[in-house]
Design a protein around this motif. Structure first.
Motif, PDB file in Angstrom:
ATOM      1  N   PRO A   1       0.856  -1.189   0.000  1.00 49.70           N
ATOM      2  CA  PRO A   1       0.000   0.000   0.000  1.00 49.70           C
ATOM      3  C   PRO A   1       0.887   1.232   0.000  1.00 49.70           C
ATOM      4  O   PRO A   1       1.890   1.285   0.715  1.00 49.70           O
TER       5      PRO A   1
ATOM      6  N   GLY B   1       2.887   3.560  -4.713  1.00 49.85           N
ATOM      7  CA  GLY B   1       2.781   4.390  -5.918  1.00 49.85           C
ATOM      8  C   GLY B   1       2.135   3.665  -7.088  1.00 49.85           C
ATOM      9  O   GLY B   1       2.197   4.143  -8.216  1.00 49.85           O
TER      10      GLY B   1
ATOM     11  N   THR C   1      -0.562   5.976  -8.661  1.00 45.94           N
ATOM     12  CA  THR C   1       0.088   7.146  -9.273  1.00 45.94           C
ATOM     13  C   THR C   1       0.730   6.756 -10.601  1.00 45.94           C
ATOM     14  O   THR C   1       0.540   7.418 -11.629  1.00 45.94           O
TER      15      THR C   1
ATOM     16  N   THR D   1      -8.693  -2.348  -8.670  1.00 46.46           N
ATOM     17  CA  THR D   1      -9.751  -3.008  -7.893  1.00 46.46           C
ATOM     18  C   THR D   1     -10.106  -2.177  -6.660  1.00 46.46           C
ATOM     19  O   THR D   1     -11.264  -2.172  -6.231  1.00 46.46           O
TER      20      THR D   1
ATOM     21  N   GLN E   1      -8.182  -5.252   5.701  1.00 48.45           N
ATOM     22  CA  GLN E   1      -8.106  -6.666   5.326  1.00 48.45           C
ATOM     23  C   GLN E   1      -8.484  -6.864   3.861  1.00 48.45           C
ATOM     24  O   GLN E   1      -8.950  -5.927   3.216  1.00 48.45           O
ATOM     25  N   LEU E   2      -8.298  -8.094   3.358  1.00 50.63           N
ATOM     26  CA  LEU E   2      -8.614  -8.358   1.955  1.00 50.63           C
ATOM     27  C   LEU E   2     -10.055  -8.815   1.792  1.00 50.63           C
ATOM     28  O   LEU E   2     -10.570  -9.602   2.595  1.00 50.63           O
TER      29      LEU E   2
ATOM     30  N   ARG F   1      -3.921 -10.268  -5.738  1.00 51.60           N
ATOM     31  CA  ARG F   1      -3.336 -10.014  -4.427  1.00 51.60           C
ATOM     32  C   ARG F   1      -3.127 -11.295  -3.627  1.00 51.60           C
ATOM     33  O   ARG F   1      -2.574 -11.246  -2.526  1.00 51.60           O
TER      34      ARG F   1
ATOM     35  N   ARG G   1       3.866   8.096   3.560  1.00 54.35           N
ATOM     36  CA  ARG G   1       3.184   8.358   2.285  1.00 54.35           C
ATOM     37  C   ARG G   1       1.671   8.277   2.445  1.00 54.35           C
ATOM     38  O   ARG G   1       0.924   9.102   1.963  1.00 54.35           O
ATOM     39  N   ILE G   2       1.241   7.221   3.133  1.00 57.07           N
ATOM     40  CA  ILE G   2      -0.211   6.959   3.206  1.00 57.07           C
ATOM     41  C   ILE G   2      -0.924   7.963   4.104  1.00 57.07           C
ATOM     42  O   ILE G   2      -1.999   8.448   3.765  1.00 57.07           O
TER      43      ILE G   2
ATOM     44  N   TYR H   1      -3.022  12.829  -4.474  1.00 51.72           N
ATOM     45  CA  TYR H   1      -2.132  13.910  -4.018  1.00 51.72           C
ATOM     46  C   TYR H   1      -1.371  13.440  -2.788  1.00 51.72           C
ATOM     47  O   TYR H   1      -1.684  12.401  -2.179  1.00 51.72           O
ATOM     48  N   HIS H   2      -0.358  14.225  -2.418  1.00 51.13           N
ATOM     49  CA  HIS H   2       0.355  14.000  -1.167  1.00 51.13           C
ATOM     50  C   HIS H   2       0.607  15.379  -0.580  1.00 51.13           C
ATOM     51  O   HIS H   2       1.064  16.276  -1.295  1.00 51.13           O
TER      52      HIS H   2
ATOM     53  N   ASN I   1       4.565  16.053  -0.969  1.00 50.19           N
ATOM     54  CA  ASN I   1       5.241  15.843  -2.261  1.00 50.19           C
ATOM     55  C   ASN I   1       4.448  16.343  -3.466  1.00 50.19           C
ATOM     56  O   ASN I   1       5.024  16.816  -4.435  1.00 50.19           O
ATOM     57  N   GLN I   2       3.128  16.190  -3.423  1.00 52.48           N
ATOM     58  CA  GLN I   2       2.282  16.572  -4.560  1.00 52.48           C
ATOM     59  C   GLN I   2       0.986  17.181  -4.063  1.00 52.48           C
ATOM     60  O   GLN I   2      -0.102  16.615  -4.279  1.00 52.48           O
TER      61      GLN I   2
ATOM     62  N   GLY J   1      10.949   2.026  -6.105  1.00 47.58           N
ATOM     63  CA  GLY J   1       9.854   3.000  -6.045  1.00 47.58           C
ATOM     64  C   GLY J   1      10.177   4.229  -5.232  1.00 47.58           C
ATOM     65  O   GLY J   1       9.294   5.057  -4.969  1.00 47.58           O
TER      66      GLY J   1
ATOM     67  N   GLY K   1      12.042   7.862  -4.653  1.00 50.70           N
ATOM     68  CA  GLY K   1      12.541   8.983  -5.463  1.00 50.70           C
ATOM     69  C   GLY K   1      11.364   9.737  -6.050  1.00 50.70           C
ATOM     70  O   GLY K   1      10.207   9.330  -5.868  1.00 50.70           O
TER      71      GLY K   1
ATOM     72  N   VAL L   1      10.688   7.598 -10.913  1.00 48.26           N
ATOM     73  CA  VAL L   1      10.149   6.232 -10.807  1.00 48.26           C
ATOM     74  C   VAL L   1       9.492   5.848 -12.138  1.00 48.26           C
ATOM     75  O   VAL L   1       9.666   4.729 -12.632  1.00 48.26           O
TER      76      VAL L   1
END
Ligand code: AP5
Length: 212
Positions: A9, A12, A15, A31, A57-58, A88, A122-123, A136-137, A140-141, A196, A198, A203
């Motif tokens: 998770p 990226g 993205t 998905t 969970q899945l 997955r 990141r998350i 977005y982040h 970073n973004q 992943g 950078g 990337v």
């Protein structure tokens, strides 16, 4: 071109898959996005999936396999596709072979490598457009205008499963259930590992090189 993105998770996948889909003009099939749409629409699938997703969970294999089988049978997927978030589990990977076949050499699997300690940051700072799904982040973004999507002007929000607790569960599930899928494709010599870490553009360049 049939491409599968594998990665933890926040590595990226979304993205990079969106950019690659634009580049090759093939559909980006996520998905996670499909499930979030089902949740928002309140369909029976969405009602079943909502609490499972929020807990990190899945969703059960049979439901996911039905969903992807339906989606890949649509005309736009005949010329190729980018799968983001499927398969997955090994059960899903084996079923995908029967759906699309793997003998024509067009299936490529890209594994984005990002260490767990980078994932949580990141998350928890990710924001997603509630309308068009743009990602977005906050560092970073960031969107140009606070919580408004640059593309469509809708609200930019945090996903309900982007809490630190849920992210740690998703990471645990990735290592236990999805890493065997990477090993499965490695044994078939169709897996490419891509660093992943950078800037997003760098990337993307690595991804393009790995597909060349
Ligand atoms: P899903 O939506 O697929 O979530 P995920 O795999 O956990 O991946 P994410 O969407 O969280 O991250 P990503 O890798 O796409 O990263 P992103 O590009 O957004 O699935 C959600 C849930 O649905 C699952 O937990 C499960 O419950 C269910 N589900 C889905 N498919 C299933 C299946 N097949 N079987 C069973 N259940 C299923 O980037 C993350 C952040 O980092 C963003 O803020 C972005 O701006 C930033 N960022 C991206 N690249 C960089 C970079 N290079 N440097 C710095 N920041 C970056």
């Amino acid at each position: 071109m049939k491409i599968i993105f594998i990665g933890p998770p926040g590595s990226g996948k979304g993205t990079q898959a969106k950019r690659l889909a634009g580049r090759f003009e093939i559909p980006h099939i996520s998905t996670g996005d499909m499930l979030r749409e089902a949740v928002a629409a309140g369909t029976p699938v969405g009602q079943q999936a909502a609490s499972i997703m929020a807990a990190g969970q899945l969703v059960p294999d049979d439901l996911m396999i039905r969903m992807i089988d339906d989606r890949l049978s649509r005309p736009d997927a005949t010329k190729g596709f980018i799968l983001d978030g499927f398969p997955r589990t090994l059960v899903q990977a084996e079923k995908l072979e029967t759906i699309v076949g793997n003998g024509n050499g067009s299936l490529r699997v890209l594994q984005l490598l990002v260490p767990d300690d980078a994932i949580v940051r990141r998350i928890t700072l990710r924001r997603t457009c509630a309308q068009c799904g743009a990602i977005y982040h906050l560092e970073n973004q960031p969107p140009a205008n606070d919580s408004v999507c640059d593309r469509c002007g809708a609200e930019v929000i945090a996903r309900p499963d982007d809490t630190e607790e849920a992210v740690r569960k998703r990471l645990e599930s990735f290592h236990r259930q999805t890493m065997p899928v990477a090993t499965f494709y490695k044994s078939k010599s169709i897996l490419r590992e891509v660093d992943g870490i950078g800037p997003v553009d760098e990337v993307f360049e690595r991804i393009e090189q790995s597909l060349a």
